[in-house]
Structures are given as structure tokens and as C-alpha cells.
Design a protein around this motif. Structure first.
Motif, PDB file in Angstrom:
ATOM      1  N   LEU A 172      51.329  55.321  56.204  1.00 47.56           N
ATOM      2  CA  LEU A 172      51.881  56.629  56.229  1.00 47.56           C
ATOM      3  C   LEU A 172      51.223  57.687  56.371  1.00 47.56           C
ATOM      4  O   LEU A 172      51.741  58.759  56.061  1.00 47.56           O
ATOM      5  N   MET A 229      55.865  37.117  53.837  1.00 46.08           N
ATOM      6  CA  MET A 229      55.930  37.914  55.014  1.00 46.08           C
ATOM      7  C   MET A 229      54.784  37.812  55.771  1.00 46.08           C
ATOM      8  O   MET A 229      53.771  37.508  55.313  1.00 46.08           O
ATOM      9  N   LYS A 230      55.072  37.999  57.017  1.00 48.34           N
ATOM     10  CA  LYS A 230      53.783  37.808  57.997  1.00 48.34           C
ATOM     11  C   LYS A 230      52.930  39.095  57.844  1.00 48.34           C
ATOM     12  O   LYS A 230      53.831  40.316  57.539  1.00 48.34           O
ATOM     13  N   GLU A 285      56.227  47.347  57.007  1.00 50.54           N
ATOM     14  CA  GLU A 285      57.350  47.837  55.831  1.00 50.54           C
ATOM     15  C   GLU A 285      57.198  49.097  55.643  1.00 50.54           C
ATOM     16  O   GLU A 285      58.334  49.874  55.742  1.00 50.54           O
ATOM     17  N   PRO A 286      56.180  49.907  55.364  1.00 54.14           N
ATOM     18  CA  PRO A 286      56.184  51.429  55.281  1.00 54.14           C
ATOM     19  C   PRO A 286      56.762  52.237  56.373  1.00 54.14           C
ATOM     20  O   PRO A 286      57.569  53.235  56.304  1.00 54.14           O
ATOM     21  N   LEU A 294      50.436  41.409  48.012  1.00 51.03           N
ATOM     22  CA  LEU A 294      51.102  41.078  49.362  1.00 51.03           C
ATOM     23  C   LEU A 294      52.291  39.871  49.347  1.00 51.03           C
ATOM     24  O   LEU A 294      52.012  38.785  48.653  1.00 51.03           O
ATOM     25  N   ASP A 295      53.363  40.393  49.990  1.00 49.89           N
ATOM     26  CA  ASP A 295      54.555  39.496  49.677  1.00 49.89           C
ATOM     27  C   ASP A 295      54.055  38.070  50.367  1.00 49.89           C
ATOM     28  O   ASP A 295      53.871  38.107  51.635  1.00 49.89           O
ATOM     29  N   GLN A 308      49.650  56.796  48.473  1.00 48.57           N
ATOM     30  CA  GLN A 308      49.815  55.332  48.427  1.00 48.57           C
ATOM     31  C   GLN A 308      48.801  54.875  47.653  1.00 48.57           C
ATOM     32  O   GLN A 308      47.898  55.576  47.099  1.00 48.57           O
ATOM     33  N   THR A 342      60.253  51.610  56.575  1.00 45.89           N
ATOM     34  CA  THR A 342      61.117  52.279  55.280  1.00 45.89           C
ATOM     35  C   THR A 342      61.200  53.707  55.992  1.00 45.89           C
ATOM     36  O   THR A 342      62.378  54.512  55.559  1.00 45.89           O
ATOM     37  N   TRP A 343      60.235  54.480  56.277  1.00 45.67           N
ATOM     38  CA  TRP A 343      60.464  55.801  56.693  1.00 45.67           C
ATOM     39  C   TRP A 343      60.876  56.113  58.356  1.00 45.67           C
ATOM     40  O   TRP A 343      60.740  57.251  58.528  1.00 45.67           O
ATOM     41  N   ARG A 347      48.221  48.746  55.016  1.00 49.75           N
ATOM     42  CA  ARG A 347      49.452  49.064  54.459  1.00 49.75           C
ATOM     43  C   ARG A 347      49.618  50.392  53.616  1.00 49.75           C
ATOM     44  O   ARG A 347      50.487  51.295  54.203  1.00 49.75           O
TER      45      ARG A 347
END
Lengths: 279, 263
Positions: free
Chosen positions: B167, B104-105, B112-113, B100-101, B90, B116-117, B163
Motif C-alpha cells: 500500500l 492462502m496462496k 489482500e491489501p 501468513l494465512d 503497516q 481491500t483498498w 504485503r
């Protein structure tokens, strides 16, 4: 931003609420037209031709004795449907193609953007006339003409905006953590495009209204006995100096609608931009 | 240190610069990153260190060369075959604002990760893990419902780190991760990275142009110039006894406060 926060901010903001209230009131007037007026939009009264504004006919009557106020209410129905549906379709199609163009690049970008260039290189009114002469002057052909006129510029703007979004590290971060393409589009690109989409939508609404008005004014858009604001302004232009209310009333309605949507678009953009919001 | 986590052999990468010409960004770079170490990649802006890092993470494709991750060749793997390796490496980025988007909070950014997984089955477990990660990067739970623009640069970088470690990767690539921050905040973030590295057993590729930062965090240093590696050495060895001319030049350009000894 959650939808709840969004609504709260909108309600607090006068530059959103004022045009929104005007637009909603006009929509209600149009929807409930049969309950508001006792006249029929096509009923002629040859004894009451061209009467000036008075009680019972607040905007007077036209050359066939039809109540102008009633006709404006019914004309607004058509103008609003033209404001909303074809614009929404054009913005949806343009946004989808713009995002695909930016995300996939290469030949997809080339194909989509050259098509948009071709559509944009044809003058809008000329394109609309070709469509209307080919398919006849019905409501659905006006829809088709407006979608064809507007999707190209929407695609161009959203492609540029999406390319800007794609350059951010958060998109790279998403790729690095294994987020798939469709999720990047729906989770990162689309939400960040929403301000642009809302602005494009509200900016295109007045131009749809104006384009329909122009086409109907020229006699190739909406056909009688249907009535639209542009058609009313067009048929009453011969009385412009003697009986100006015939033209001014529908023209005023066109202006009020266009301006309200324009102001609403600007105000919504400010509300939706997190950086412009007070923390 | 037991074995290499990353081995890169003969990495080449060039970019087209128009009229059929190409600019070489990375030229024949080979390096090894051992498990548990922090390897620094130093060099001036534009020397190809970020490009190299992105190639190692397969975010950019190299023109030629081989990359091995934990013994497996990952260069040339098709997307689907490479995917299992994605979550094992990562990245923490340079610009905390753009990484950072903004819509998004914080809780969604860090989740998110995990989503996603499909690491957890339900939202409560995800939220629990997000809170745990916030605690690891020393942010308060009140951060969950806030947006990135409500945080300072250092705090944003902490969110980015949370973030990146969500993972439990084996490799953390930090691409100039502290260079956009104030010096005092830099120190805090560097300490945090050091702490997390110890707690999680991370290996770290640390990209920087700042030799005093590198001295603090790295076990070994690769010096890069014009797309090529010119010297690789243990950090202490490099600072005490630089062999390459360019390394000497870089070391001599660290600003020194008169009256103070060393960095």
C-alpha cells in the motif's frame, strides 16, 4: 488450496475414495430403489411371512411378508436424508454462532455460549423425546429434534477453533491493513475452519443416524407405514434369536453407513490440513 | 529529516490481571518519530514495546494519551474517520509462520491489501503489482502459486514485507521482525529493509531486543524498561556514551567473540 488441488488429492487418497465409494453406492441404491427391486416396501404377502434369505428375497421377509431387502433400500432413504439435512443445518447454525461468539466476544459470546450450555445440559434423547411428543413423530420433528441436539456442541467446538485462529498474526495483519470484520470472517476464519467443519459434519452424521435409529427403535421417531433402518431393527427385535437376519440386515446397514462417514471424515481432515500434506 | 511523522504524548495502557487489579504495560510514554528515520524501540521481553507499537497503530486502544500522525490527531478518532490513516502505516510481524494465512496462496496474501483498498480495477493489474512487489523483496515469480508452508522463515518474512509495502505506507512498524530468524538470514532481511526504506522513503519503527541488530539499522534508539522510556538518543551516541544505567547494562550484555573488536 484451490478446489482442483483438493479433488486431485482426494482421488489419489484411498482412505478417502473407499468410504466415499461405499457412501455413493448406498446413496445410488437408495435413490434408484424402485428400479432395483420389484417389490413395494409396504406390500404385505401373508403367504410369505418370515421366510429365510433365499433367491427372490435375499434378506428374507418380515412378519408381514414384506421383502426385507426392499425395506432396507427405502429405510436407507430416510436414514440418509436424516444423516444429511438436519446435520447440515445443525453444523451451519452452530458454526455461524460459534464464529460470532469468538469474533464479537463480550455479551454476544456470553449469550450464545450460555444458550449452548443450556441445550447441552439437557440429555439429547430426552430433548428429542420432548420435541417428538410435542410435534408428533413425523420426519420434520425428527429433523427439529436432531438440530436442537447437535448445534450446541458444534458451536462450542467452532468457537474454540475460531478463537485459536483469531490469535494468529495474520488476523492482526488483516486488521492492520484495514480489512473489515465480515471479510476477516469470510476470508480468514471460515476457510481455516473448514477442516473442523468437515470433521464436525461427518462425525455428527453417524450420531444423527444412530439417534434417529434409537428414536425409531423406541417407537417415537419415524412412524409406520414409513420405514427407517432403526424402525426395522426395533420391530424385528422379538425375532432376534429365531430369525436374526431381520435385525442384522438393517443393523448392518446402519453400521456400514456410520463407519463409512466416520472414516471419510478422518481422511478428509488429513487431506485438508496443509501441514499434513506431502509437499 | 523534516518534521515528525508520529508524535505520541503521555501514552498509558494497563491490563486487568484479576481481582480488580491492573498491570501497567505502558506508563506515560512520549516519543517522536521523524520522517525518513528509523527509530528503534529496544528493551527486554515484556517491557511494553510491542504494546506501544500496537497503540501507535491503533490496533490496541490506549487508556490515555494523544497520538498524532503527520500532524493530525489520530487518537480518539472513530473507526470510519481513522480508516484513511490505516493504509499509511503497516506492520511486519515477529512470527513469520503465524503472520501468513496458511490457506492462502502467496499471490492472494500479497494482493489482500490491494483488494481491500480497491487500488486496481482488474485482476491483471493486481497480479502485475504483486509480481512487482515479489521482485522488490527478491522472491521469484514461482512463489505466486505456492502456500506459506512451502517457504523458509526468511522467505516468509519477505512475503510479509511485500504485503506490508503493497500500500506504499509512510510508516513501517517492524515488531521483532528478524528475531525469529537465523543470524545469517537476519542480515539478509535487515539489508532488504534498509534497501526498501531508501527506495520507498519509509519511516520505520523498529522494535527489537537485540542491540547489535539495532546498531545496524536504527538512526535513533529509545530504550524501554518496565513500560517506561529511560533513554532516547542517536544510535552512535547511545553506543558510545550510554547515560542511563539500564542502557549500560543492556550494552554490556551483548555477547562478544574474543579477539574481535566491537559488533
Amino acid at each position: 488450496m484451490g478446489m482442483n488441488d483438493f479433488w486431485k488429492l482426494c482421488i489419489k487418497n484411498k482412505s478417502v475414495t473407499v468410504p466415499a465409494i461405499i457412501i455413493v453406492s448406498i446413496m445410488l441404491l437408495a435413490v434408484f430403489a424402485p428400479m432395483i427391486t420389484q417389490y413395494d416396501e409396504t406390500r404385505q404377502d401373508l403367504l410369505m411371512r418370515l421366510v429365510p434369505p433365499q433367491s427372490g428375497h435375499i434378506f428374507g421377509t418380515d412378519e408381514l411378508g414384506r421383502d426385507v431387502f426392499t425395506r432396507i433400500l427405502y429405510g436407507t432413504r430416510i436414514s440418509l436424508s436424516i444423516a444429511l439435512f438436519p446435520t447440515a443445518i445443525a453444523v451451519a447454525v452452530g458454526t455461524a454462532l460459534g464464529i460470532l461468539s469468538a469474533y464479537f466476544g463480550k455479551w454476544a459470546d456470553f449469550a450464545i455460549m450460555r444458550l449452548a450450555d443450556i441445550m447441552l445440559s439437557i440429555p439429547g434423547m430426552l430433548l428429542a423425546m420432548v420435541v417428538l411428543y410435542t410435534f408428533g413423530g413425523s420426519l420434520s420433528s425428527v429433523y427439529i429434534a436432531l438440530v436442537l441436539m447437535e448445534w450446541g456442541s458444534v458451536a462450542r467446538v467452532t468457537r474454540a477453533a475460531a478463537e485459536g485462529i483469531l490469535e494468529n498474526d495474520y488476523v492482526l495483519a488483516a486488521r492492520a491493513m484495514g480489512v473489515r470484520g465480515y471479510a476477516i470472517i469470510f476470508r480468514h476464519i471460515l476457510p481455516n475452519l473448514i477442516p473442523s467443519i468437515i470433521v464436525l459434519f461427518t462425525v455428527n452424521i453417524p450420531s444423527s443416524i444412530l439417534a434417529e435409529s434409537a428414536l425409531s427403535f423406541l417407537g417415537i421417531g419415524i412412524q409406520p407405514p414409513k420405514v427407517s433402518l432403526g424402525l426395522m431393527a426395533g420391530t424385528s427385535k422379538q425375532f432376534l434369536f429365531q430369525m436374526p437376519w431381520l435385525s442384522l440386515a438393517p443393523a448392518g446397514m446402519i453400521m456400514l453407513l456410520s463407519l463409512s462417514f466416520n472414516f471419510l471424515g478422518d481422511a478428509l481432515r488429513d487431506v485438508l490440513d496443509p501441514k499434513r500434506r506431502a509437499v | 529529516m523534516d518534521g515528525a511523522l508520529i508524535i505520541a504524548k503521555g501514552i498509558h495502557k494497563s491490563y486487568p490481571i484479576g481481582r480488580g487489579k491492573r498491570h501497567p504495560a505502558v506508563k506515560d510514554v512520549s516519543l517522536e518519530l521523524y520522517k525518513g528515520e528509523t527509530l528503534a524501540l529496544v528493551g527486554e521481553s515484556g517491557c511494553g514495546k510491542s504494546t506501544l507499537a500496537r497503540i501507535l497503530m491503533r490496533l490496541t486502544e490506549a487508556d490515555s494519551g494523544e497520538i498524532y500522525f503527520d500532524g493530525d490527531q489520530i487518537s480518539g478518532l472513530a473507526g470510519r474517520d481513522f480508516r484513511p490513516y490505516r493504509r499509511r502505516m503497516q506492520m511486519v510481524f515477529q512470527d513469520p509462520a503465524s503472520s501468513l494465512d496458511p490457506r492462502m496462496k502467496v499471490k492472494d496474501i500479497i494482493a489482500e491489501p490491494l483488494k481491500t483498498w480497491h487500488i486496481f480495477d482488474n485482476k491483471a493489474e493486481i497480479l502485475e503489482r504483486v509480481k512487482e512487489l515479489l521482485d522488490m523483496v527478491e522472491l521469484k515469480e514461482s512463489a505466486l502459486e505456492r502456500y506459506p508452508h512451502q517457504f523458509s522463515g526468511g522467505q516468509k518474512q519477505r512475503i510479509g514485507i511485500a504485503r506490508a509495502i503493497a500500500l506504499e505506507p509512510e510508516l513501517l512498524v517492524c515488531d521483532e521482525s528478524v528475531s525469529a530468524l537465523d543470524v545469517s538470514v537476519q542480515a539478509q532481511i535487515l539489508n532488504l529493509l534498509k534497501k526498501l526504506k531508501g527506495e520507498l522513503g519509509l519511516s520505520c519503527l523498529f522494535i527489537s531486543h537485540d542491540l547489535s541488530v539495532v546498531n545496524f539499522i536504527a538512526d535513533r534508539v529509545c530504550v524501554m524498561r518496565g513500560g517506561m522510556l529511560c533513554e532516547t538518543a542517536e544510535t552512535e551516541e547511545l553506543y558510545a556514551n550510554p547515560r542511563h544505567e539500564y542502557t549500560k547494562y543492556l550494552l554490556s550484555s551483548i555477547p562478544v567473540v574474543p579477539g574481535m573488536q566491537g559488533a
